[in-house]
Enzyme design. Structure first.
Site, PDB file in Angstrom:
ATOM      1  N   GLY A  81       7.355-135.821 116.613  1.00 15.58           N
ATOM      2  CA  GLY A  81       7.191-136.341 115.183  1.00 15.58           C
ATOM      3  C   GLY A  81       8.609-136.120 114.300  1.00 15.58           C
ATOM      4  O   GLY A  81       9.456-135.380 114.513  1.00 15.58           O
ATOM      5  N   ARG A 145       7.315-139.593 122.195  1.00 14.33           N
ATOM      6  CA  ARG A 145       6.428-138.510 122.567  1.00 14.33           C
ATOM      7  C   ARG A 145       6.610-138.568 124.091  1.00 14.33           C
ATOM      8  O   ARG A 145       5.755-137.600 124.593  1.00 14.33           O
ATOM      9  CB  ARG A 145       5.041-138.539 121.869  1.00 14.33           C
ATOM     10  CG  ARG A 145       5.166-138.287 120.216  1.00 14.33           C
ATOM     11  CD  ARG A 145       3.739-137.739 119.909  1.00 14.33           C
ATOM     12  NE  ARG A 145       3.778-137.475 118.512  1.00 14.33           N
ATOM     13  CZ  ARG A 145       4.182-136.363 117.964  1.00 14.33           C
ATOM     14  NH1 ARG A 145       4.631-135.416 118.782  1.00 14.33           N
ATOM     15  NH2 ARG A 145       4.148-136.396 116.740  1.00 14.33           N
ATOM     16  N   ASP A 176       6.908-127.959 122.845  1.00 13.28           N
ATOM     17  CA  ASP A 176       6.644-128.456 123.986  1.00 13.28           C
ATOM     18  C   ASP A 176       7.820-129.105 124.608  1.00 13.28           C
ATOM     19  O   ASP A 176       8.297-128.852 125.887  1.00 13.28           O
ATOM     20  CB  ASP A 176       5.613-129.724 123.943  1.00 13.28           C
ATOM     21  CG  ASP A 176       4.257-129.177 124.102  1.00 13.28           C
ATOM     22  OD1 ASP A 176       4.071-128.077 124.276  1.00 13.28           O
ATOM     23  OD2 ASP A 176       3.500-130.274 123.902  1.00 13.28           O
ATOM     24  N   LYS A 202      12.986-128.016 116.189  1.00 12.81           N
ATOM     25  CA  LYS A 202      12.496-129.047 115.173  1.00 12.81           C
ATOM     26  C   LYS A 202      11.047-129.158 114.896  1.00 12.81           C
ATOM     27  O   LYS A 202      10.183-128.896 115.989  1.00 12.81           O
ATOM     28  CB  LYS A 202      12.831-130.395 115.670  1.00 12.81           C
ATOM     29  CG  LYS A 202      12.250-131.797 114.801  1.00 12.81           C
ATOM     30  CD  LYS A 202      11.689-132.896 115.751  1.00 12.81           C
ATOM     31  CE  LYS A 202      10.242-132.230 116.226  1.00 12.81           C
ATOM     32  NZ  LYS A 202       9.249-133.171 116.788  1.00 12.81           N
ATOM     33  N   THR A 203      10.276-129.224 113.944  1.00 13.22           N
ATOM     34  CA  THR A 203       8.874-129.580 113.663  1.00 13.22           C
ATOM     35  C   THR A 203       8.665-129.256 112.117  1.00 13.22           C
ATOM     36  O   THR A 203       8.701-128.030 111.829  1.00 13.22           O
ATOM     37  CB  THR A 203       7.831-129.346 114.663  1.00 13.22           C
ATOM     38  OG1 THR A 203       6.425-129.676 114.142  1.00 13.22           O
ATOM     39  CG2 THR A 203       7.762-127.592 114.452  1.00 13.22           C
ATOM     40  N   ASP A 205       5.734-128.840 111.207  1.00 11.04           N
ATOM     41  CA  ASP A 205       4.399-128.015 111.264  1.00 11.04           C
ATOM     42  C   ASP A 205       4.867-126.585 111.397  1.00 11.04           C
ATOM     43  O   ASP A 205       3.952-125.731 110.938  1.00 11.04           O
ATOM     44  CB  ASP A 205       3.801-128.032 112.566  1.00 11.04           C
ATOM     45  CG  ASP A 205       3.039-129.671 112.629  1.00 11.04           C
ATOM     46  OD1 ASP A 205       3.055-130.395 111.686  1.00 11.04           O
ATOM     47  OD2 ASP A 205       2.534-129.946 113.573  1.00 11.04           O
TER      48      ASP A 205
HETATM   49  P1  FBP Z   1       5.709-132.809 116.120  1.00 12.84           P
HETATM   50  O1  FBP Z   1       5.075-131.532 116.419  1.00 12.84           O
HETATM   51  O2  FBP Z   1       6.367-133.294 117.202  1.00 12.84           O
HETATM   52  O3  FBP Z   1       6.889-132.160 115.196  1.00 12.84           O
HETATM   53  O4  FBP Z   1       4.904-133.439 115.036  1.00 12.84           O
HETATM   54  C1  FBP Z   1       4.182-133.010 114.222  1.00 12.84           C
HETATM   55  C2  FBP Z   1       3.525-134.082 113.581  1.00 12.84           C
HETATM   56  O5  FBP Z   1       4.135-134.283 112.185  1.00 12.84           O
HETATM   57  C3  FBP Z   1       2.010-133.297 113.149  1.00 12.84           C
HETATM   58  O6  FBP Z   1       2.178-132.740 111.864  1.00 12.84           O
HETATM   59  C4  FBP Z   1       1.144-134.566 112.994  1.00 12.84           C
HETATM   60  O7  FBP Z   1      -0.212-134.182 113.499  1.00 12.84           O
HETATM   61  C5  FBP Z   1       1.655-135.316 114.220  1.00 12.84           C
HETATM   62  O8  FBP Z   1       3.005-135.157 114.127  1.00 12.84           O
HETATM   63  C6  FBP Z   1       1.374-136.786 113.938  1.00 12.84           C
HETATM   64  O9  FBP Z   1       2.058-137.538 115.043  1.00 12.84           O
HETATM   65  P2  FBP Z   1       2.042-138.936 115.037  1.00 12.84           P
HETATM   66  O10 FBP Z   1       3.528-139.303 114.411  1.00 12.84           O
HETATM   67  O11 FBP Z   1       2.289-139.415 116.506  1.00 12.84           O
HETATM   68  O12 FBP Z   1       1.199-140.081 114.335  1.00 12.84           O
END
Ligand code: FBP
Length: 553
Positions: A81, A145, A176, A202-203, A205
């Site tokens: 993400g 992803r 991951d 990165k994230t 979250d």
């Molecule tokens: P990452 O763990 O890859 O950084 O992504 C986190 C996130 O932003 C979450 O907060 C959210 O649930 C998810 O990605 C949404 O994913 P997508 O962009 O595939 O809808």
């Protein structure tokens, strides 16, 4: 290309590096620290990573550069993400590469890890890079992803690396992706490919953090963006005095984003998934907890409020997880077709009633109709319920509404309840990075190249002491294996980076816990306003409350 005034101004911003990385490449030397051990399961992890386990901590210091001169061809990917600051990681990497030798090359593999497999890439130039400096988004090369984890994929990556003469690969991703970076580093070392692998944390979250990695990038900007919006809503609520706003914020498992937003805005309610799990709270208990605040405030004439709901909340509710597991089982394989062939919702409802245990059906029954149907409509490619699509903000407001009706009938609740719903997720993931994220990310990228230059592999780019001004930040690297333990994933024992959940005995949660009863009853909203990019450092460069509290500041 048309540019907004802020875009133009941000191109001119010079991100701040840690003091020890300032003054030019020729003045960056390395200090090799102690050998490392994984956080748990040392023997198993050592056996899985014979070539990369136990490496030493690395810190950079200001001294003559002693790294070997060699032409570097580095490949970089963005994984997962979007998170504000990703562009600056690449800009920092590029600048360090070119400052070391103009003939060095940086290739960006497009669309995430699959770009490496499909050999889809661009070669970065000054002109290309300059158009992305200090901007949000991952559109510089795109993200994806796809997981890089199988032996076949690693073979293809090795071929692609050979074709381009890659000396290193930088993987910008979450827990991951960095776990996979460690596995790839081990593969590359075991096969004597000469390709180094470095990760960057990165994230949005915020769940990739540990004693070495103080914060993942993007968390600062995303939470500031959500907090601005939540603050604006609080002010609206306090002006109109007629709505309760239920606001879901991103964070698919850990509740760090919700907690940080609560610390920034002091809402009436903020649910924390980790606490719900620890206390084994039921959906009804959660709804009652919110209803208590609505009732108290309503009886005081305050018929408005704000509740923050973390995206991953329902998976922390034990009875709900059990229900999901049973539904997945109920519709496994061919049974989906059988279910879909039923003529109407009434027939489906009966099928569900017969298929679920009494306990899970009781939970199913109390869910609002739209959630019940959502559980059966939205399935992932494996046929499982897509929990992230459940509108938990609406689920809880509906349950609260019903509870309040009962309380009204019993004469305890005298207020009025009107609700509004919001989901803040994508709004924050590509915001212009705050000064903190712009500086932190640029430093992570710059630092990643120094790790490459000094021959490291299987390391995460590490910049610490980040609650202090950038001058005092400490740059270096930590072996990814140090952050690993063995966990059961999809029925298999796997070495993974330990995911950081909200610690209930940690300072951020403790602060929240000490204040939430007051916030639940009174109107104690705080309004953080928009991210400031230009102005005094105490307004523009401050990072999160979470980090400050964790650091005891
Ligand atoms: P990452 O763990 O890859 O950084 O992504 C986190 C996130 O932003 C979450 O907060 C959210 O649930 C998810 O990605 C949404 O994913 P997508 O962009 O595939 O809808």
């Amino acid at each position: 290309m048309d540019l907004s005034p802020l875009q133009k101004a941000r191109y001119e911003y010079s991100p701040k590096l840690p003091g020890m990385l300032r003054g030019g490449i020729s003045e960056i030397s390395v200090q090799v620290g102690a050998p490392t051990e994984s956080v748990a399961d040392q023997e198993k992890i050592k056996a899985l990573f014979p070539n990369t386990y136990g490496k030493n901590e690395i810190t950079f210091v200001k001294d003559s550069n002693t790294s070997a001169a060699k032409k570097q061809v580095v490949g970089v990917i963005l994984s997962g993400g979007q998170a504000p600051g990703g562009h600056n990681v690449i800009c920092g990497l590029y600048d360090a590469i070119k400052a070391t030798d103009r003939n060095n090359v940086l290739l960006g593999f497009k669309g995430g890890p699959s770009g490496l497999i499909e050999d889809s890439y661009i070669e970065f130039t000054d002109e290309y890079i300059n158009a992305y400096r200090n901007t949000g988004g991952f559109d510089i090369i795109g993200s994806g992803r796809t997981k890089l984890e199988t032996e076949d994929q690693f073979k293809i990556v090795t071929e692609v690396a050979k074709k381009h003469g890659l000396t290193a690969i930088v993987i910008i991703g979450g827990d991951d992706s960095n776990t996979n970076a460690a596995v790839l580093a081990e593969y590359m070392a075991a096969h004597n490919t000469g390709v180094q692998v470095i990760g960057c944390p990165k994230t949005i979250d915020g769940d990739l953090k540990n004693e070495d990695i103080e914060a993942s990038f993007g968390f600062d900007t995303a939470t500031k963006t959500y907090s601005e919006l939540i603050g604006n809503i609080e002010r609206d609520a306090n002006s109109a005095k007629k709505y309760w706003h239920f606001i879901k914020v991103m964070g698919r498992s850990a509740s760090h984003v919700a907690l940080e937003c609560a610390l920034e805005t002091q809402p009436n309610i903020c649910l924390i998934g980790e606490e719900v799990a620890a206390k084994k709270m039921s959906l009804a208990q959660i709804a009652n907890y919110i209803a208590d605040s609505v009732e108290k405030r309503g009886n005081n004439g305050e018929n408005f409020g704000v509740a923050i709901i973390p995206e991953g909340i329902v998976e922390f509710v034990p009875e709900f997880s059990k229900l999901i597991a049973e539904i997945n089982e109920l519709l496994a394989g061919k049974k989906t077709e059988e279910f879909n062939a039923l003529p109407d919702w009434a027939a489906k409802y009966e099928y569900i009633r017969k298929g679920l245990s009494g306990e899970s059906f009781a939970v199913f029954e109390i869910l609002p109709g739209f959630v019940q149907q959502q559980l059966f409509l939205e399935r992932d490619p494996h046929g499982n319920v897509q929990v992230s699509l459940i509108e938990s903000e609406k689920l809880f407001s509906e349950m609260v509404r019903k509870e309040l009706e009962k309380r009204k009938a019993a004469g305890t609740y005298k207020g009025k309840f009107g609700s509004q719903h919001h989901f803040f997720g994508y709004e924050g993931r590509c915001a212009f990075p705050s000064n903190f994220d712009a500086d932190y990310c640029y430093s992570l990228g710059y630092n990643a190249f120094m790790l490459i230059q000094y021959g490291c592999t299987g390391y995460l780019s590490k910049v610490s002491n980040i609650s202090k001004p950038a001058e005092e930040w400490v740059a270096g690297g930590m072996p990814i294996t140090k952050m690993m333990n063995i966990e059961r994933r999809n029925g298999e024992d796997k070495p993974v980076i330990r995911k950081a959940l909200v610690e209930l005995d940690g300072a951020p949660f403790k602060y929240f816990e000490a204040h939430r009863d007051e916030w639940a009853e009174k109107t104690a909203f705080t309004y953080p306003g928009a991210i400031q990019y230009f102005g005094p450092a105490e307004v523009c460069d401050l990072t999160t409350r979470t980090l400050a509290l964790e650091k005891g500041e």
